[in-house]
Scaffold this motif. Structure first.
Motif, PDB file in Angstrom:
ATOM      1  N   VAL A 107       0.859  -1.025   0.071  1.00 44.36           N
ATOM      2  CA  VAL A 107      -0.014   0.104  -0.016  1.00 44.36           C
ATOM      3  C   VAL A 107       0.922   1.283  -0.232  1.00 44.36           C
ATOM      4  O   VAL A 107       0.637   2.225  -0.802  1.00 44.36           O
ATOM      5  CB  VAL A 107      -0.864  -0.016   1.265  1.00 44.36           C
ATOM      6  CG1 VAL A 107      -1.798   1.216   1.445  1.00 44.36           C
ATOM      7  CG2 VAL A 107      -1.832  -1.323   1.047  1.00 44.36           C
ATOM      8  N   LEU A 108       2.048   1.188   0.833  1.00 44.26           N
ATOM      9  CA  LEU A 108       2.846   2.384   0.991  1.00 44.26           C
ATOM     10  C   LEU A 108       3.555   2.490  -0.492  1.00 44.26           C
ATOM     11  O   LEU A 108       3.760   3.797  -0.643  1.00 44.26           O
ATOM     12  CB  LEU A 108       3.726   2.251   2.147  1.00 44.26           C
ATOM     13  CG  LEU A 108       4.657   3.704   2.306  1.00 44.26           C
ATOM     14  CD1 LEU A 108       3.720   4.585   3.063  1.00 44.26           C
ATOM     15  CD2 LEU A 108       5.425   3.248   3.601  1.00 44.26           C
ATOM     16  N   ILE A 109       3.670   1.293  -1.090  1.00 46.24           N
ATOM     17  CA  ILE A 109       4.441   1.530  -2.311  1.00 46.24           C
ATOM     18  C   ILE A 109       3.858   2.382  -3.365  1.00 46.24           C
ATOM     19  O   ILE A 109       4.003   2.999  -4.150  1.00 46.24           O
ATOM     20  CB  ILE A 109       5.223   0.122  -2.861  1.00 46.24           C
ATOM     21  CG1 ILE A 109       6.349  -0.129  -2.043  1.00 46.24           C
ATOM     22  CG2 ILE A 109       5.502   0.185  -4.259  1.00 46.24           C
ATOM     23  CD1 ILE A 109       6.803  -1.727  -2.054  1.00 46.24           C
ATOM     24  N   LEU A 163       5.468  14.857   1.309  1.00 44.71           N
ATOM     25  CA  LEU A 163       5.077  13.480   1.343  1.00 44.71           C
ATOM     26  C   LEU A 163       5.958  12.320   0.736  1.00 44.71           C
ATOM     27  O   LEU A 163       5.867  11.328   1.170  1.00 44.71           O
ATOM     28  CB  LEU A 163       3.449  13.472   0.454  1.00 44.71           C
ATOM     29  CG  LEU A 163       2.534  14.249   1.257  1.00 44.71           C
ATOM     30  CD1 LEU A 163       1.361  14.373   0.400  1.00 44.71           C
ATOM     31  CD2 LEU A 163       1.980  13.685   2.692  1.00 44.71           C
ATOM     32  N   PHE A 164       6.586  12.734  -0.325  1.00 50.55           N
ATOM     33  CA  PHE A 164       7.693  11.903  -1.002  1.00 50.55           C
ATOM     34  C   PHE A 164       8.581  11.454   0.299  1.00 50.55           C
ATOM     35  O   PHE A 164       8.765  10.251   0.350  1.00 50.55           O
ATOM     36  CB  PHE A 164       8.165  12.575  -2.191  1.00 50.55           C
ATOM     37  CG  PHE A 164       9.359  11.667  -2.834  1.00 50.55           C
ATOM     38  CD1 PHE A 164       8.934  10.815  -3.606  1.00 50.55           C
ATOM     39  CD2 PHE A 164      10.510  12.027  -2.393  1.00 50.55           C
ATOM     40  CE1 PHE A 164      10.108   9.998  -4.249  1.00 50.55           C
ATOM     41  CE2 PHE A 164      11.528  11.358  -3.286  1.00 50.55           C
ATOM     42  CZ  PHE A 164      11.370  10.173  -4.148  1.00 50.55           C
ATOM     43  N   PHE A 165       9.068  12.524   0.799  1.00 48.42           N
ATOM     44  CA  PHE A 165       9.987  12.343   1.758  1.00 48.42           C
ATOM     45  C   PHE A 165       9.723  11.464   2.868  1.00 48.42           C
ATOM     46  O   PHE A 165      10.128  10.488   3.290  1.00 48.42           O
ATOM     47  CB  PHE A 165      10.676  13.706   2.393  1.00 48.42           C
ATOM     48  CG  PHE A 165      11.746  13.599   3.406  1.00 48.42           C
ATOM     49  CD1 PHE A 165      13.057  13.345   2.982  1.00 48.42           C
ATOM     50  CD2 PHE A 165      11.338  13.722   4.544  1.00 48.42           C
ATOM     51  CE1 PHE A 165      14.098  13.171   4.015  1.00 48.42           C
ATOM     52  CE2 PHE A 165      12.583  13.556   5.451  1.00 48.42           C
ATOM     53  CZ  PHE A 165      13.820  13.313   5.060  1.00 48.42           C
ATOM     54  N   ILE A 166       8.340  11.620   3.321  1.00 47.22           N
ATOM     55  CA  ILE A 166       8.033  10.969   4.500  1.00 47.22           C
ATOM     56  C   ILE A 166       7.382   9.253   3.878  1.00 47.22           C
ATOM     57  O   ILE A 166       7.828   8.490   4.778  1.00 47.22           O
ATOM     58  CB  ILE A 166       6.378  11.416   4.919  1.00 47.22           C
ATOM     59  CG1 ILE A 166       6.891  12.868   5.824  1.00 47.22           C
ATOM     60  CG2 ILE A 166       5.704  10.541   5.909  1.00 47.22           C
ATOM     61  CD1 ILE A 166       5.599  13.776   5.818  1.00 47.22           C
ATOM     62  N   THR A 167       7.040   9.344   2.910  1.00 45.73           N
ATOM     63  CA  THR A 167       6.873   7.955   2.264  1.00 45.73           C
ATOM     64  C   THR A 167       8.117   6.981   2.053  1.00 45.73           C
ATOM     65  O   THR A 167       8.166   5.809   2.272  1.00 45.73           O
ATOM     66  CB  THR A 167       5.800   7.707   1.076  1.00 45.73           C
ATOM     67  OG1 THR A 167       6.487   8.478   0.030  1.00 45.73           O
ATOM     68  CG2 THR A 167       4.442   8.329   1.184  1.00 45.73           C
TER      69      THR A 167
END
Length: 132
Positions: A4-6, A58-62
């Motif tokens: 899901v995270l990917i 958001l990119f950094f957090i994921t």
């Protein structure tokens, strides 16, 4: 959870690439060429800058989340842990066991086969060998 995270990460990446390509650059940008629109150039630039910052966060957090999940979901193994404790002799690579098994005690390894006979030289030293 990791899948899901990917998927979320990939959607953020695609949105981030799209927003960056739409932004106005010194040369004009892809989607914001002169003319009039419902938003002014300054309002559009502010909205795109803010959107880029949010997507980058958001990119950094994921990315951090994926790194943490990868670290704690699988149990990392060390290649040196596969060596039995009491085994002696040879080097580390021999102890790990490769494609050729080690000979049993008291046996000697088979002698290598005799090398093949060399190919005959061509009659003309400047000739190109054809493999026949």
């Amino acid at each position: 959870m990791q899948t899901v995270l990917i998927v979320v990460h990939l959607m953020i990446v695609l949105a981030l690439v799209g927003v960056v390509l739409i932004q106005r650059s010194e040369g004009g940008g892809l989607g914001i060429g002169g003319g009039s629109g419902f938003m002014s150039a300054r309002g559009t630039a502010n909205a795109l800058t803010r959107t880029t910052a949010i997507l980058a966060t958001l990119f950094f957090i994921t990315s951090l989340g994926l790194g943490i999940l990868a670290r704690y979901q699988s149990s990392p193994t060390d290649i040196l842990d596969r060596i039995p404790a009491g085994q002696t002799g040879g080097n580390v690579l021999d102890q790990l066991g490769g494609s050729a098994p080690a000979p049993a005690t008291g046996e000697t390894p088979a002698a290598p086969a005799a090398p093949a006979a060399p190919a005959q030289a061509p009659a003309d030293p400047n000739a190109v060998p054809t493999g026949n």
